[in-house]
Design a protein around this motif. Structure first.
Motif, short mmCIF file in Angstrom:
data_model
loop_
_atom_site.label_atom_id
_atom_site.label_comp_id
_atom_site.label_asym_id
_atom_site.label_seq_id
_atom_site.Cartn_x
_atom_site.Cartn_y
_atom_site.Cartn_z
N ARG A 1 0.82 -1.21 0.00
CA ARG A 1 0.00 0.00 0.00
C ARG A 1 0.86 1.26 0.00
NH1 ARG A 1 -3.19 -0.36 5.37
NH2 ARG A 1 -1.14 -1.18 6.02
N PHE A 2 2.04 1.14 0.57
CA PHE A 2 2.89 2.31 0.75
C PHE A 2 4.12 2.29 -0.16
CE2 PHE A 2 1.17 1.06 5.01
CZ PHE A 2 0.15 2.00 5.05
N GLY A 3 4.21 1.31 -1.04
CA GLY A 3 5.41 1.19 -1.86
C GLY A 3 6.61 0.73 -1.07
N LEU A 4 6.35 0.04 0.05
CA LEU A 4 7.43 -0.42 0.93
C LEU A 4 7.54 -1.94 0.96
CD1 LEU A 4 6.94 2.05 3.93
CD2 LEU A 4 8.82 2.04 2.28
N ASP A 5 6.88 -2.63 0.06
CA ASP A 5 7.04 -4.07 -0.05
C ASP A 5 8.41 -4.39 -0.64
OD1 ASP A 5 5.57 -2.81 -2.36
OD2 ASP A 5 6.17 -4.72 -3.27
N TYR A 6 8.84 -5.64 -0.50
CA TYR A 6 10.19 -5.99 -0.93
C TYR A 6 10.41 -5.74 -2.42
CZ TYR A 6 14.32 -8.70 -2.14
OH TYR A 6 15.54 -9.08 -2.65
N ALA A 7 9.45 -6.12 -3.24
CA ALA A 7 9.63 -5.96 -4.68
C ALA A 7 9.83 -4.49 -5.04
CB ALA A 7 8.42 -6.52 -5.43
N SER A 8 9.05 -3.61 -4.44
CA SER A 8 9.18 -2.18 -4.75
C SER A 8 10.50 -1.61 -4.24
CB SER A 8 8.00 -1.41 -4.14
OG SER A 8 6.77 -1.85 -4.67
N VAL A 9 10.86 -1.96 -3.01
CA VAL A 9 12.10 -1.43 -2.45
C VAL A 9 13.32 -1.97 -3.20
CG1 VAL A 9 13.56 -1.35 -0.38
CG2 VAL A 9 11.07 -1.06 -0.17
N ALA A 10 13.34 -3.27 -3.47
CA ALA A 10 14.49 -3.88 -4.13
C ALA A 10 14.63 -3.43 -5.58
CB ALA A 10 14.39 -5.40 -4.07
N ALA A 11 13.54 -3.01 -6.20
CA ALA A 11 13.63 -2.52 -7.58
C ALA A 11 14.53 -1.31 -7.67
CB ALA A 11 12.23 -2.19 -8.11
N ASP A 12 14.47 -0.43 -6.66
CA ASP A 12 15.33 0.76 -6.63
C ASP A 12 16.58 0.56 -5.79
OD1 ASP A 12 13.61 2.30 -8.22
OD2 ASP A 12 12.41 2.91 -6.49
N ASN A 13 16.62 -0.50 -5.00
CA ASN A 13 17.72 -0.72 -4.07
C ASN A 13 18.02 -2.21 -4.03
OD1 ASN A 13 19.57 -0.72 -1.99
ND2 ASN A 13 18.16 0.04 -0.43
N PRO A 14 18.62 -2.75 -5.10
CA PRO A 14 18.82 -4.21 -5.17
C PRO A 14 19.76 -4.76 -4.11
CG PRO A 14 19.93 -3.09 -6.98
CD PRO A 14 19.07 -2.07 -6.33
N ALA A 15 20.55 -3.90 -3.47
CA ALA A 15 21.46 -4.37 -2.43
C ALA A 15 20.81 -4.40 -1.05
CB ALA A 15 22.71 -3.48 -2.39
N VAL A 16 19.53 -4.04 -0.96
CA VAL A 16 18.90 -3.95 0.35
C VAL A 16 18.72 -5.33 0.98
CG1 VAL A 16 16.50 -4.09 -0.48
CG2 VAL A 16 17.04 -2.82 1.62
N VAL A 17 18.96 -5.40 2.27
CA VAL A 17 18.59 -6.56 3.08
C VAL A 17 17.29 -6.19 3.76
CG1 VAL A 17 19.20 -7.99 5.06
CG2 VAL A 17 20.95 -7.34 3.40
N TYR A 18 16.22 -6.86 3.35
CA TYR A 18 14.86 -6.48 3.72
C TYR A 18 14.31 -7.58 4.62
CZ TYR A 18 9.91 -5.20 2.75
OH TYR A 18 8.59 -4.83 2.83
N CYS A 19 13.94 -7.22 5.85
CA CYS A 19 13.51 -8.21 6.84
C CYS A 19 12.05 -7.98 7.20
CB CYS A 19 14.38 -8.14 8.09
SG CYS A 19 13.91 -9.31 9.39
#
Length: 380
Positions: A101-119
């Motif tokens: 809903r907020f553009g904070l899901d893993y797919a959205s975040v990793a699309a702009d930040n592929p190095a992110v470790v998302y927990c």
């Protein structure tokens, strides 16, 4: 230099498991931005008593050394700031429902930040839309079924143990993903949930079920596979005695003046003692009742038998200090339990007080509006 110096963590979590994980990362030197709702913030800010000079003991115990940012994710400008923070972060931690809903899901975040470790931290996994609080998972996950007296009702553990296990599992997953990133250059989606962390934390009890198909039962302070390994009543109170092998039991029997117990086939081996526990315990307590618990503790410790008085949290802190473990640190005007790991070559970060709600709004918003070339200053 701290182990995680230069690592930026965007913390969208609340209550206990997530904040404990991110505070641990802060202890290790990461810069952690705690994002909270304006006006109310993390609900544990109101979970008192006990209260501290700035908030509650509950909030403070898992939120030191963080920068505080208040964002309304339903507001366009604030949501854009949250997305930008996630884009710049090395690590994103959340326990939010429906982050897409907020553009904070893993797919959205990793699309702009592929190095992110998302927990992601959930109660029962991402496929189950069900709130997960520690107390609920202790009940549903079986921990209550093995906690309490054998003839009593199921009981919760006296601390939010499932949240603590999950927070520590989250840290393990995050650190493993960061280590892998040094080789691959890419981040990962780390998923932890309270139910899985509880099942993993029930170790021998869960293994016992898998081996036999029979769920373990409540046994009070007794151990299902070791005897004697429980509390015993002395003349003035309780003592905990943990004989993990036959040699320790032999020393225990000798201290009690009953060395012949080891020759009795009912008690000669651990397996035999477990099978004949109901016969063994009265014999031991009859002797233990002849002296106070502290007298027996000293005698047993001198003989190399694992034994100790049943204390409280205050006595545990004092005992840890006596052992040279330096269990507490000063954080502002408050005293807190220190980071539990000690390192030979690395150091933990100097602790700073938990942030007030939105305390660092101006600093972080100004940084987010800039190029991001300069690192975000650590809390002070």
């Amino acid at each position: 230099m701290t182990p995680l110096d230069g690592v930026l963590v965007a913390d969208f979590s609340r209550v206990l498991a997530g904040p404990l994980a991110t505070m641990t990362l802060a202890d290790l030197g990461a810069t952690v931005v705690k994002v909270e709702r304006p006006g109310t913030g993390d609900e544990t800010r109101t979970w008192g008593p006990p209260w501290t000079s700035t908030s509650t003991a509950y909030f403070d115990c898992v939120n030191r050394s963080k920068l505080g940012l208040a964002l309304d994710l339903h507001d366009d400008a604030d949501r854009a700031a949250a997305v930008e923070l996630a884009r710049r972060a090395d690590v994103v931690v959340h326990n939010l429902p429906r982050t897409e809903r907020f553009g904070l899901d893993y797919a959205s975040v990793a699309a702009d930040n592929p190095a992110v470790v998302y927990c992601s931290i959930t109660g029962f996994g991402e496929a189950v839309d069900r709130p997960g609080y520690d107390f609920l998972v202790q009940a549903v996950g079986g921990l209550m079924s093995i906690t309490g007296d054998a003839d009593g009702d199921p009981r919760k553990v006296g601390v939010a143990l499932v949240d603590v296990l999950t927070g520590k599992d989250a840290v393990i997953g995050i650190l493993a993903a960061l280590a892998a990133r040094t080789r691959t250059g890419r981040g990962d989606h780390v998923r932890v949930d309270l139910l899985s962390s509880l099942l993993g934390g029930m170790v021998n009890q869960a293994a016992g079920y898998l081996a036999t198909g029979q769920s373990p039962r409540r046994m009070g302070n007794q151990h299902p596979s070791i005897a004697p390994y429980e509390t015993f009543r002395c003349a003035d109170g309780l003592i905990a005695i943990a004989c993990g092998n036959d040699a320790q039991f032999a020393r225990f029997a000798a201290v009690l003046g009953q060395p012949g117990l080891t020759a009795d086939p009912r008690f000669a081996t651990n397996t035999a003692r477990v099978l004949h526990r109901d016969e063994l315990v009265p014999l031991l307590e009859a002797r233990l009742a002849t002296a106070d618990a502290d007298v027996w503790e000293e005698r047993l410790r001198t003989a190399g038998v694992p034994a100790g008085l049943v204390g409280d949290i205050g006595s545990a802190v004092e005992r840890a200090a006596e052992y040279g473990l330096a269990p507490t640190i000063e954080v502002g005007s408050e005293r807190q339990i220190r980071h539990p790991v000690r390192y030979e070559s690395n150091q933990v970060a100097d602790a700073t007080p938990p942030p007030a709600l939105g305390q660092h709004d101006e600093l972080i918003r100004r940084w987010l509006a800039g190029s991001g070339d300069a690192p975000l200053p650590a809390p002070s």
